[in-house]
Design a protein around this motif. Structure first.
Motif, PDB file in Angstrom:
ATOM      1  N   ALA A  62       8.966   0.555  10.471  1.00  0.00           N
ATOM      2  CA  ALA A  62       8.413   1.347   9.372  1.00  0.00           C
ATOM      3  C   ALA A  62       7.149   2.035   9.825  1.00  0.00           C
ATOM      4  O   ALA A  62       6.306   1.441  10.486  1.00  0.00           O
ATOM      5  CB  ALA A  62       8.113   0.471   8.176  1.00  0.00           C
ATOM      6  N   GLY A  63       7.016   3.304   9.468  1.00  0.00           N
ATOM      7  CA  GLY A  63       5.817   4.041   9.799  1.00  0.00           C
ATOM      8  C   GLY A  63       5.031   4.430   8.565  1.00  0.00           C
ATOM      9  O   GLY A  63       5.158   3.818   7.512  1.00  0.00           O
ATOM     10  N   ALA A  64       4.251   5.483   8.727  1.00  0.00           N
ATOM     11  CA  ALA A  64       3.426   5.915   7.596  1.00  0.00           C
ATOM     12  C   ALA A  64       4.252   6.573   6.506  1.00  0.00           C
ATOM     13  O   ALA A  64       3.810   6.678   5.374  1.00  0.00           O
ATOM     14  CB  ALA A  64       2.344   6.882   8.091  1.00  0.00           C
ATOM     15  N   SER A  65       5.424   7.039   6.841  1.00  0.00           N
ATOM     16  CA  SER A  65       6.296   7.657   5.824  1.00  0.00           C
ATOM     17  C   SER A  65       7.380   6.671   5.433  1.00  0.00           C
ATOM     18  O   SER A  65       7.873   5.908   6.263  1.00  0.00           O
ATOM     19  CB  SER A  65       6.922   8.937   6.364  1.00  0.00           C
ATOM     20  N   LEU A  66       7.743   6.727   4.157  1.00  0.00           N
ATOM     21  CA  LEU A  66       8.753   5.812   3.615  1.00  0.00           C
ATOM     22  C   LEU A  66      10.028   6.572   3.314  1.00  0.00           C
ATOM     23  O   LEU A  66      10.005   7.755   2.955  1.00  0.00           O
ATOM     24  CB  LEU A  66       8.245   5.142   2.336  1.00  0.00           C
ATOM     25  N   THR A  67      11.143   5.884   3.439  1.00  0.00           N
ATOM     26  CA  THR A  67      12.442   6.479   3.065  1.00  0.00           C
ATOM     27  C   THR A  67      13.171   5.534   2.132  1.00  0.00           C
ATOM     28  O   THR A  67      13.087   4.309   2.270  1.00  0.00           O
ATOM     29  CB  THR A  67      13.307   6.744   4.300  1.00  0.00           C
ATOM     30  N   VAL A  82       3.219   1.990  -1.453  1.00  0.00           N
ATOM     31  CA  VAL A  82       2.536   0.865  -0.798  1.00  0.00           C
ATOM     32  C   VAL A  82       1.130   0.837  -1.371  1.00  0.00           C
ATOM     33  O   VAL A  82       0.358   1.795  -1.223  1.00  0.00           O
ATOM     34  CB  VAL A  82       2.510   1.022   0.722  1.00  0.00           C
ATOM     35  N   VAL A  83       0.819  -0.244  -2.078  1.00  0.00           N
ATOM     36  CA  VAL A  83      -0.444  -0.353  -2.817  1.00  0.00           C
ATOM     37  C   VAL A  83      -1.387  -1.289  -2.060  1.00  0.00           C
ATOM     38  O   VAL A  83      -0.956  -2.316  -1.494  1.00  0.00           O
ATOM     39  CB  VAL A  83      -0.182  -0.848  -4.251  1.00  0.00           C
ATOM     40  N   ARG A  85      -5.481  -0.973  -6.368  1.00  0.00           N
ATOM     41  CA  ARG A  85      -6.130   0.227  -6.904  1.00  0.00           C
ATOM     42  C   ARG A  85      -5.758   1.503  -6.148  1.00  0.00           C
ATOM     43  O   ARG A  85      -5.923   2.596  -6.678  1.00  0.00           O
ATOM     44  CB  ARG A  85      -7.631   0.051  -6.853  1.00  0.00           C
ATOM     45  N   THR A  86      -5.331   1.369  -4.901  1.00  0.00           N
ATOM     46  CA  THR A  86      -5.128   2.551  -4.062  1.00  0.00           C
ATOM     47  C   THR A  86      -3.682   2.579  -3.584  1.00  0.00           C
ATOM     48  O   THR A  86      -3.112   1.549  -3.195  1.00  0.00           O
ATOM     49  CB  THR A  86      -6.080   2.535  -2.852  1.00  0.00           C
ATOM     50  N   VAL A  87      -3.123   3.783  -3.594  1.00  0.00           N
ATOM     51  CA  VAL A  87      -1.775   3.997  -3.072  1.00  0.00           C
ATOM     52  C   VAL A  87      -1.915   4.389  -1.613  1.00  0.00           C
ATOM     53  O   VAL A  87      -2.495   5.449  -1.283  1.00  0.00           O
ATOM     54  CB  VAL A  87      -1.025   5.086  -3.855  1.00  0.00           C
ATOM     55  N   LEU A  88      -1.442   3.549  -0.719  1.00  0.00           N
ATOM     56  CA  LEU A  88      -1.584   3.782   0.712  1.00  0.00           C
ATOM     57  C   LEU A  88      -0.477   4.675   1.256  1.00  0.00           C
ATOM     58  O   LEU A  88      -0.696   5.434   2.203  1.00  0.00           O
ATOM     59  CB  LEU A  88      -1.579   2.440   1.450  1.00  0.00           C
ATOM     60  N   ALA A  89       0.702   4.568   0.704  1.00  0.00           N
ATOM     61  CA  ALA A  89       1.833   5.406   1.119  1.00  0.00           C
ATOM     62  C   ALA A  89       2.804   5.485  -0.058  1.00  0.00           C
ATOM     63  O   ALA A  89       2.831   4.604  -0.926  1.00  0.00           O
ATOM     64  CB  ALA A  89       2.515   4.827   2.361  1.00  0.00           C
TER      65      ALA A  89
END
Length: 421
Positions: A32-37, A48-49, A54-58
């Motif tokens: 898995a990388g920075a982009s999700l499928t 990805v929280v 509080r923050t959406v990472l991906a």
């Protein structure tokens, strides 16, 4: 509806769980990388929280620029999220499933992968059962139509048998009803009906033969008895004359009854009689002139009113109607013969007390006599009017009693001879 709702909700929950587990597994395997499928469903929302929630990472494209989908406080250390949620950032509600990601991963330790599968709206939830209901209604309509069509075809022979039975004439039982070749109960019904008609015809024929034979056999003894009484009356002394006259009247009445029964037997058997064109007006005038005794009869006839019938039977109808009118009239009887469209109209009206409307059909029943008739003519048979009506019906006509200002008005209609009009 509850079953449909639960099934749809469980289906979306399973999808969310499988998507989250796949992504977490890919992270664990280092794929898995920075982009999700979210293959194969690109409409699934995945984020990805951060560990504090509080923050959406991906995020997948549909979930970007949206606040965290899970509203729980992830800072408390929650490891699993599996519930229904309705965040304001998406339309409607969704089933949310989240898992913590273990190190190593592209994201800080404790980050959570959250998948949200939108739940079907109320319209979608209702769509399936409504579709099923619509299909069921169509099927029920088809079943109802097919049942009606099939039963209608199955019972069509029964309806035909009913119509043919209703059209049977009690005086003509030679006809038979339709028998369908279904090799079942309906065929048995038709055969039973025809068997019953056969037995009824045989019984009726035996009755008619008995009446005819008895009438024929009685005519000669009665005629001989009448002749002997007339001869005895001519030679009797004054003391025995009243007794002989009474016996002669009874003999004449007995002869009339026998003649009427014989005529009824002929009418019931529909024995063919020679027919010819009969001038109804002339026949009425002759019958009126012949009746010089008793109440005066006035004949008003239109010339050339011809009907096709047996002259003897027409004379019998006229005689029966005029005799009945003379018995009940106070001072006069009027006989009218004229054309009325395509029919010949005969009216015989007296100036007596008349016949009540509720008794007008009863006088045409065999042997039926009203109280006034019994008082005026105790020797009557009650067969004259029934015979007159049956003769009229044999020649395609009718005989009824019509309204009048005074007395009784008998109206007979017969078809005109084609060249008589």
């Amino acid at each position: 509806m509850l079953l449909v709702r639960d099934w749809l909700q469980r289906r979306e929950a399973d999808k969310a769980e499988r998507t989250t587990e796949r992504i977490v597994f890919d992270v664990f395997r280092g794929r898995a990388g920075a982009s999700l499928t979210t293959r194969p469903d690109e409409s699934t929302l995945v984020q990805v929280v951060s560990p504090d929630g509080r923050t959406v990472l991906a995020a997948t494209p549909p979930a970007r620029d949206k606040p965290p989908l899970a509203s729980v406080n992830l800072a408390t250390g929650t490891l699993l999220v599996d519930r229904r949620a309705c965040p304001a950032s998406i339309p409607g509600c969704a089933w949310v499933f989240g898992l913590r990601v273990a190190n190593p991963s592209p994201w800080p330790p404790g980050a959570m992968v959250i998948t949200a599968e939108p739940l079907p709206s109320l319209l979608n939830v209702w769509g399936l059962p409504l579709s099923l209901v619509a299909i069921l209604l169509v099927l029920l309509a088809l079943v109802a139509w097919w049942t009606w069509h099939t039963i209608g075809r199955a019972f069509a022979p029964v309806d035909r048998i009913r119509r043919e039975l209703a059209g049977l004439d009690a005086r003509d039982l030679r006809r038979r009803v339709y028998v369908p070749r279904t090799h079942g109960e309906i065929q048995a019904l038709g055969e039973t009906v025809n068997g019953t008609l056969q037995r009824l015809e045989e019984a009726t024929d035996r009755e008619r033969r008995f009446i005819s034979d008895a009438s024929h056999d009685l005519r000669n003894p009665i005629a001989g008895l009448q002749l002997q009484l007339e001869m005895a009356l001519d030679e009797a002394d004054e003391e025995s004359r009243p007794l002989l006259r009474s016996a002669l009247r009874d003999t004449e009445r007995l002869n009339d009854i026998v003649m009427d029964l014989l005529e009824l037997s002929r009418l019931d058997s529909r024995a063919p009689q020679p027919e010819e064109a009969v001038d109804l007006g002339e026949a009425a005038r002759r019958e009126a002139d012949r009746r010089s005794d008793g109440v005066r009869i006035t004949a008003r006839v239109e010339p050339g009113v011809a009907v096709r019938a047996n002259p003897v039977r027409i004379a019998r109808v006229l005689g029966n109607l005029m005799s009945n009118a003379q018995r009940h009239a106070e001072s006069s009887v009027v006989v009218t013969v004229r054309r009325d469209g395509g029919t010949a109209l005969l009216e015989v009206q007296d100036d007596g007390h008349g016949i009540p409307p509720d008794q007008r059909e009863r006088v045409f029943e065999r042997f039926a006599r009203l109280s006034e008739s019994r008082e005026r003519d105790p020797q009557g048979t009650g067969l004259g009017l029934p015979i007159a009506r049956e003769i009229a019906e044999i020649y395609g006509g009718t005989l009824t009693i019509a309204d009048s200002d005074r007395g009784a008005r008998f109206v007979m209609r017969l078809p005109l001879v084609p060249d008589a009009g």
